[in-house]
Design a protein around this motif. Structure first.
Motif, PDB file in Angstrom:
ATOM      1  N   ASP A  27     -19.396   7.498  98.242  1.00 16.71           N
ATOM      2  CA  ASP A  27     -18.724   6.574  97.309  1.00 16.71           C
ATOM      3  C   ASP A  27     -17.933   7.342  96.254  1.00 16.71           C
ATOM      4  OD1 ASP A  27     -19.962   4.552  98.648  1.00 16.71           O
ATOM      5  OD2 ASP A  27     -21.616   4.362  97.202  1.00 16.71           O
ATOM      6  N   PHE A  28     -18.488   8.476  95.840  1.00 20.00           N
ATOM      7  CA  PHE A  28     -17.769   9.272  94.832  1.00 20.00           C
ATOM      8  C   PHE A  28     -16.384   9.674  95.367  1.00 20.00           C
ATOM      9  CE2 PHE A  28     -22.193  10.863  93.399  1.00 20.00           C
ATOM     10  CZ  PHE A  28     -22.312   9.831  92.476  1.00 20.00           C
ATOM     11  N   PHE A  29     -16.328   9.975  96.659  1.00 15.04           N
ATOM     12  CA  PHE A  29     -15.031  10.344  97.260  1.00 15.04           C
ATOM     13  C   PHE A  29     -14.095   9.131  97.314  1.00 15.04           C
ATOM     14  CE2 PHE A  29     -17.344  14.063  98.746  1.00 15.04           C
ATOM     15  CZ  PHE A  29     -16.387  15.059  98.664  1.00 15.04           C
ATOM     16  N   THR A  30     -14.671   7.973  97.615  1.00 12.46           N
ATOM     17  CA  THR A  30     -13.836   6.762  97.707  1.00 12.46           C
ATOM     18  C   THR A  30     -13.239   6.437  96.336  1.00 12.46           C
ATOM     19  OG1 THR A  30     -15.498   6.020  99.274  1.00 12.46           O
ATOM     20  CG2 THR A  30     -13.866   4.394  98.616  1.00 12.46           C
ATOM     21  N   GLU A  31     -14.059   6.638  95.302  1.00  9.90           N
ATOM     22  CA  GLU A  31     -13.599   6.280  93.949  1.00  9.90           C
ATOM     23  C   GLU A  31     -12.622   7.289  93.370  1.00  9.90           C
ATOM     24  OE1 GLU A  31     -17.309   6.213  91.878  1.00  9.90           O
ATOM     25  OE2 GLU A  31     -18.025   4.512  93.048  1.00  9.90           O
ATOM     26  N   ASP A  32     -12.666   8.507  93.879  1.00 12.13           N
ATOM     27  CA  ASP A  32     -11.862   9.574  93.255  1.00 12.13           C
ATOM     28  C   ASP A  32     -11.193  10.396  94.349  1.00 12.13           C
ATOM     29  OD1 ASP A  32     -10.862  11.735  91.918  1.00 12.13           O
ATOM     30  OD2 ASP A  32     -12.780  12.479  91.165  1.00 12.13           O
ATOM     31  N   SER A  33      -9.916  10.130  94.565  1.00 16.16           N
ATOM     32  CA  SER A  33      -9.238  10.813  95.677  1.00 16.16           C
ATOM     33  C   SER A  33      -9.052  12.307  95.373  1.00 16.16           C
ATOM     34  CB  SER A  33      -7.894  10.151  95.962  1.00 16.16           C
ATOM     35  OG  SER A  33      -7.128  10.205  94.778  1.00 16.16           O
ATOM     36  N   ALA A  34      -9.213  12.693  94.114  1.00 17.22           N
ATOM     37  CA  ALA A  34      -9.039  14.109  93.756  1.00 17.22           C
ATOM     38  C   ALA A  34     -10.378  14.829  93.645  1.00 17.22           C
ATOM     39  CB  ALA A  34      -8.283  14.214  92.439  1.00 17.22           C
ATOM     40  N   ARG A  35     -11.447  14.190  94.148  1.00 15.33           N
ATOM     41  CA  ARG A  35     -12.780  14.786  93.954  1.00 15.33           C
ATOM     42  C   ARG A  35     -12.851  16.218  94.477  1.00 15.33           C
ATOM     43  NH1 ARG A  35     -18.175  13.551  92.777  1.00 15.33           N
ATOM     44  NH2 ARG A  35     -19.671  14.734  93.998  1.00 15.33           N
ATOM     45  N   PHE A  36     -12.316  16.454  95.667  1.00 16.19           N
ATOM     46  CA  PHE A  36     -12.390  17.806  96.224  1.00 16.19           C
ATOM     47  C   PHE A  36     -11.707  18.821  95.292  1.00 16.19           C
ATOM     48  CE2 PHE A  36     -10.322  21.142  98.872  1.00 16.19           C
ATOM     49  CZ  PHE A  36     -11.472  21.840  99.200  1.00 16.19           C
ATOM     50  N   GLN A  37     -10.540  18.431  94.740  1.00 12.01           N
ATOM     51  CA  GLN A  37      -9.828  19.354  93.837  1.00 12.01           C
ATOM     52  C   GLN A  37     -10.611  19.554  92.538  1.00 12.01           C
ATOM     53  OE1 GLN A  37      -8.093  17.034  95.629  1.00 12.01           O
ATOM     54  NE2 GLN A  37      -7.131  18.606  96.908  1.00 12.01           N
ATOM     55  N   ARG A  38     -11.306  18.525  92.099  1.00  9.86           N
ATOM     56  CA  ARG A  38     -11.976  18.620  90.799  1.00  9.86           C
ATOM     57  C   ARG A  38     -13.346  19.302  90.881  1.00  9.86           C
ATOM     58  NH1 ARG A  38     -13.202  15.100  87.367  1.00  9.86           N
ATOM     59  NH2 ARG A  38     -13.875  13.418  88.738  1.00  9.86           N
ATOM     60  N   PHE A  39     -13.978  19.200  92.042  1.00  5.60           N
ATOM     61  CA  PHE A  39     -15.310  19.806  92.169  1.00  5.60           C
ATOM     62  C   PHE A  39     -15.237  21.043  93.055  1.00  5.60           C
ATOM     63  CE2 PHE A  39     -16.135  15.625  90.588  1.00  5.60           C
ATOM     64  CZ  PHE A  39     -17.261  15.748  89.800  1.00  5.60           C
ATOM     65  N   GLN A  40     -14.434  21.980  92.632  1.00  7.06           N
ATOM     66  CA  GLN A  40     -14.310  23.256  93.346  1.00  7.06           C
ATOM     67  C   GLN A  40     -13.891  24.324  92.343  1.00  7.06           C
ATOM     68  OE1 GLN A  40     -10.204  24.404  94.706  1.00  7.06           O
ATOM     69  NE2 GLN A  40     -10.455  22.502  95.861  1.00  7.06           N
ATOM     70  N   VAL A  41     -14.166  25.580  92.697  1.00  7.36           N
ATOM     71  CA  VAL A  41     -13.665  26.715  91.916  1.00  7.36           C
ATOM     72  C   VAL A  41     -13.114  27.726  92.897  1.00  7.36           C
ATOM     73  CG1 VAL A  41     -14.218  28.536  90.256  1.00  7.36           C
ATOM     74  CG2 VAL A  41     -15.473  26.387  90.153  1.00  7.36           C
ATOM     75  N   GLN A  42     -11.962  28.280  92.552  1.00  7.60           N
ATOM     76  CA  GLN A  42     -11.380  29.323  93.415  1.00  7.60           C
ATOM     77  C   GLN A  42     -11.446  30.661  92.690  1.00  7.60           C
ATOM     78  OE1 GLN A  42      -7.377  28.267  94.531  1.00  7.60           O
ATOM     79  NE2 GLN A  42      -8.034  26.212  95.149  1.00  7.60           N
ATOM     80  N   LEU A  43     -11.816  31.674  93.444  1.00  6.88           N
ATOM     81  CA  LEU A  43     -11.765  33.035  92.915  1.00  6.88           C
ATOM     82  C   LEU A  43     -10.963  33.811  93.955  1.00  6.88           C
ATOM     83  CD1 LEU A  43     -12.829  34.711  90.568  1.00  6.88           C
ATOM     84  CD2 LEU A  43     -14.828  35.277  91.950  1.00  6.88           C
ATOM     85  N   ASP A  44      -9.683  33.961  93.720  1.00  5.83           N
ATOM     86  CA  ASP A  44      -8.745  34.467  94.740  1.00  5.83           C
ATOM     87  C   ASP A  44      -8.928  33.648  96.015  1.00  5.83           C
ATOM     88  OD1 ASP A  44      -7.911  36.446  92.940  1.00  5.83           O
ATOM     89  OD2 ASP A  44      -9.635  37.669  93.489  1.00  5.83           O
ATOM     90  N   ASP A  45      -9.260  34.338  97.109  1.00  7.20           N
ATOM     91  CA  ASP A  45      -9.353  33.602  98.374  1.00  7.20           C
ATOM     92  C   ASP A  45     -10.702  32.887  98.548  1.00  7.20           C
ATOM     93  OD1 ASP A  45      -9.944  36.689  98.904  1.00  7.20           O
ATOM     94  OD2 ASP A  45     -11.200  35.505 100.241  1.00  7.20           O
ATOM     95  N   LEU A  46     -11.645  33.160  97.650  1.00 11.12           N
ATOM     96  CA  LEU A  46     -12.975  32.551  97.826  1.00 11.12           C
ATOM     97  C   LEU A  46     -13.004  31.181  97.142  1.00 11.12           C
ATOM     98  CD1 LEU A  46     -16.366  34.360  97.545  1.00 11.12           C
ATOM     99  CD2 LEU A  46     -16.017  32.235  96.290  1.00 11.12           C
ATOM    100  N   HIS A  53     -21.946  16.910  96.583  1.00 10.56           N
ATOM    101  CA  HIS A  53     -23.244  16.886  95.890  1.00 10.56           C
ATOM    102  C   HIS A  53     -23.439  15.546  95.212  1.00 10.56           C
ATOM    103  CE1 HIS A  53     -24.937  20.876  96.334  1.00 10.56           C
ATOM    104  NE2 HIS A  53     -23.708  21.357  96.294  1.00 10.56           N
ATOM    105  N   MET A  54     -24.688  15.278  94.907  1.00  7.61           N
ATOM    106  CA  MET A  54     -25.045  14.026  94.243  1.00  7.61           C
ATOM    107  C   MET A  54     -24.772  14.185  92.748  1.00  7.61           C
ATOM    108  SD  MET A  54     -26.109  11.196  95.121  1.00  7.61           S
ATOM    109  CE  MET A  54     -26.838   9.750  94.456  1.00  7.61           C
ATOM    110  N   ILE A  55     -23.526  14.402  92.428  1.00  5.52           N
ATOM    111  CA  ILE A  55     -23.185  14.619  91.010  1.00  5.52           C
ATOM    112  C   ILE A  55     -21.871  13.906  90.683  1.00  5.52           C
ATOM    113  CG2 ILE A  55     -24.310  16.879  90.770  1.00  5.52           C
ATOM    114  CD1 ILE A  55     -21.521  18.156  91.087  1.00  5.52           C
TER     115      ILE A  55
END
Ligand code: F6P
Length: 548
Positions: A27-46, A53-55
């Motif tokens: 449901d969190f994904f349905t409500e927020d189309s940018a969830r993947f972009q917002r719940f990630q961190v990039q360190l160069d290629d990593l 997650h349930m958050i």
């Protein structure tokens, strides 16, 4: 920071859990189309993806608040300052100095340790280069084809894990072997594969007193003396230790002793001379790339704001599931066959560090500490324990690790590997409801009764959390970043639980009792009357059946 503030932060998290417990990650994904972009961190290629997650934003805010009131930022500053944060052993924990390539000073007890670190690293890497190019050879003049590391725990798991992970980066044709167990099967299996004239033994032990290592070392020494003569020992044995006095007593040449320091914990020592076997396997340049990866993760951990800090976020997620949801375990599943020993390495790192029941002050901890850490490479695990991850009654958060590109492999295989990895995290999250199962079964020619009977077995609750760490490829730099990432993740949890992650008193009692039992086990006639009934009975039974 006060105990009341910390208790309030836990209570707020508990209330928040109740509030969102009926929600679904999907449901969190349905409500927020940018969830993947917002719940990630990039360190160069990593890329660290923590969107499955349930958050939500509120969860993160609560967790970050807990981190702040628990003094995480102060603890991190203390770690890097070289303070004696390992209070029960009166030591700093300065493993970050070992991977420092920048010229920055690292202070321990008010002294910059970098000149010593650089000198030890130079000595080790010069030796490595000479072994690899044949300048240093065995007693008969033969080049070394095999290196046997004898060590256990932190003096084994790190180099063994990393040598396997980076096996494609070793281009000198030298095979590495790792012997740890006091069970002689371990050593004898290795001895049966080597030619003594072409074998170099590394005795790796911080204390140079560990029973398993010293027993194996003495047996290996006897084996070599028998095969090549006593005079060969100096050419075929080197040692890595902080106890230079004991190493010399063992008969190892002074120029073949590689030291390190008591401010390097055993399970954090891979970056020191304990990495000698790894360095011989992959060469000095790759070893330095490995260090560089570790240092990059240190920089990130030290400087990134808490909300964008990968080890901090991983540590906080671990707290969320361990303390607020009461999940008992955490799985690490590398979809990277060469990381096969990574879960075993992490078991020592995490469980020896955080398997504690008292706080830094010696009072009982009021929250659960280290969960069980376990894992196996995917896709193998899918055909073994994944059943339990998907449908078991315990929910186990998972870290999936995967490379975008294979180091040396068939692209078709790798595409399938990635598809499998993503499919598993998706399946864990998505699940399949009873209604969905029935809808699918209706399309078959099953009767209604058959559908009713089968459908519950084919239902997946879903809503099971996972992180995915996606990196370009498993090279030395990436491995360095992964190892340092998990080290700091472990530290973050310890800081929030207010426990000392750098001591390991829990291993001592077993060692002490073993020393008491060893002469009784070895002597058929020794009395067992002071032992408990079970131990005495087992010894008696062993004596009886060993005779027949
Ligand atoms: O028994 C636990 C332990 O002390 C670990 O912490 C350590 O890595 C291992 O034993 C080996 O110790 P050493 O390097 O001193 O032989």
């Amino acid at each position: 920071m006060t105990a009341a503030q910390i208790a309030a932060a836990y209570s707020a998290l508990e209330a928040h859990r109740i509030e969102i417990s009926q929600r679904r990650i999907m449901d969190f994904f349905t409500e927020d189309s940018a969830r993947f972009q917002r719940f990630q961190v990039q360190l160069d290629d990593l890329l660290f993806d923590y969107s499955k997650h349930m958050i939500n934003d509120a969860t993160l805010a609560h967790l970050l608040h807990l981190a702040r009131v628990s003094g995480l930022e102060e603890a991190r500053a203390n770690l890097f300052s070289g303070a004696r944060i390992n209070s029960t052993e009166g030591r700093a924990a300065m493993h970050m100095a070992l991977r420092n390539l920048t010229g920055r000073a690292f202070m321990v007890e008010g002294r910059n340790v970098m000149p010593d670190v650089l000198a030890a690293r130079r000595k080790m890497l010069d030796f490595v280069a000479s072994v690899r190019d044949g300048t240093i050879v065995g007693s008969s003049g033969a080049m070394f084809s095999d290196v046997v590391n004898i060590g256990i725990g932190g003096s084994d798991l790190g180099p063994a894990m990393a040598a396997r992970a980076l096996s494609t980066f070793g281009n000198a044709g030298i095979r590495t072997h790792f012997v740890s167990n006091v069970d002689s099967a371990d050593l004898s299996e290795t001895l049966s594969q080597i030619d003594p004239a072409q074998t170099l033994f590394i005795i790796s032990s911080k204390t140079f007193t560990t029973q398993e290592t010293m027993t194996n070392a003495r047996t290996a020494r006897r084996f070599m003396a028998q095969a090549l003569g006593e005079n060969s020992i100096g050419d075929h044995f080197v040692a890595v230790s902080t106890r230079l006095d004991l190493v010399q007593d063992f008969g190892i040449r002074a120029d073949r002793i590689f030291g390190f320091w008591d401010w390097v914990g055993g399970r954090y020592s891979l970056w020191s001379s304990i990495g000698l076997a790894l360095a011989i396997a992959i060469g000095p340049r790759h070893f330095e790339e490995f260090l560089q990866g570790g240092q990059e993760m240190d920089d990130h951990f030290e400087s990134a704001p808490l909300q964008d800090n990968i080890p901090v976020l991983m540590g906080l997620l671990a707290i969320w599931y361990r303390n607020i949801w009461n999940y008992p375990a955490h799985a690490v599943i590398p979809y990277d066959h060469r990381l096969a020993r990574f879960p075993a390495y992490l078991q020592q790192l995490d469980m020896e560090s955080n398997g504690k029941s008292v706080t830094r002050e010696g009072t009982k901890v009021h929250v659960a500490t280290a969960p069980v850490i376990w894992g196996e490479p995917g896709t193998n695990g899918q055909h073994a324990f994944f059943q339990m991850l998907h449908q078991g009654t315990s929910i186990i958060p998972v870290d999936f690790l995967i490379a975008a590109k294979p180091v040396m492999a068939d692209d078709h295989h790798h595409d399938l590997l990635i598809a499998n990895c993503l499919a598993q995290s998706e399946a864990l999250m998505r699940g399949r409801s009873l209604d969905e199962v029935k809808t699918l079964l209706v399309k078959t020619n099953m009767t209604e009764q058959e559908i009713e009977a089968l459908a519950p077995h084919k239902t997946f609750e879903g809503n099971r959390p996972s992180s995915t760490i996606l990196y370009r490829r498993l090279d030395p730099r990436t491995l360095g970043r992964l190892v340092a990432l998990y080290e700091h993740r472990t530290f973050v949890q310890a800081a929030i639980w207010n426990i000392n992650p750098f001591d390991q008193w829990g291993v001592e009692l077993g060692k002490e009792l073993c020393n008491r039992l060893a002469p009784i086990v070895a002597d058929e006639l020794a009395t067992t009357q002071d032992l408990d009934g079970s131990t005495a009975g087992l010894i008696a039974w062993r004596r009886q059946i060993a005779r027949s």
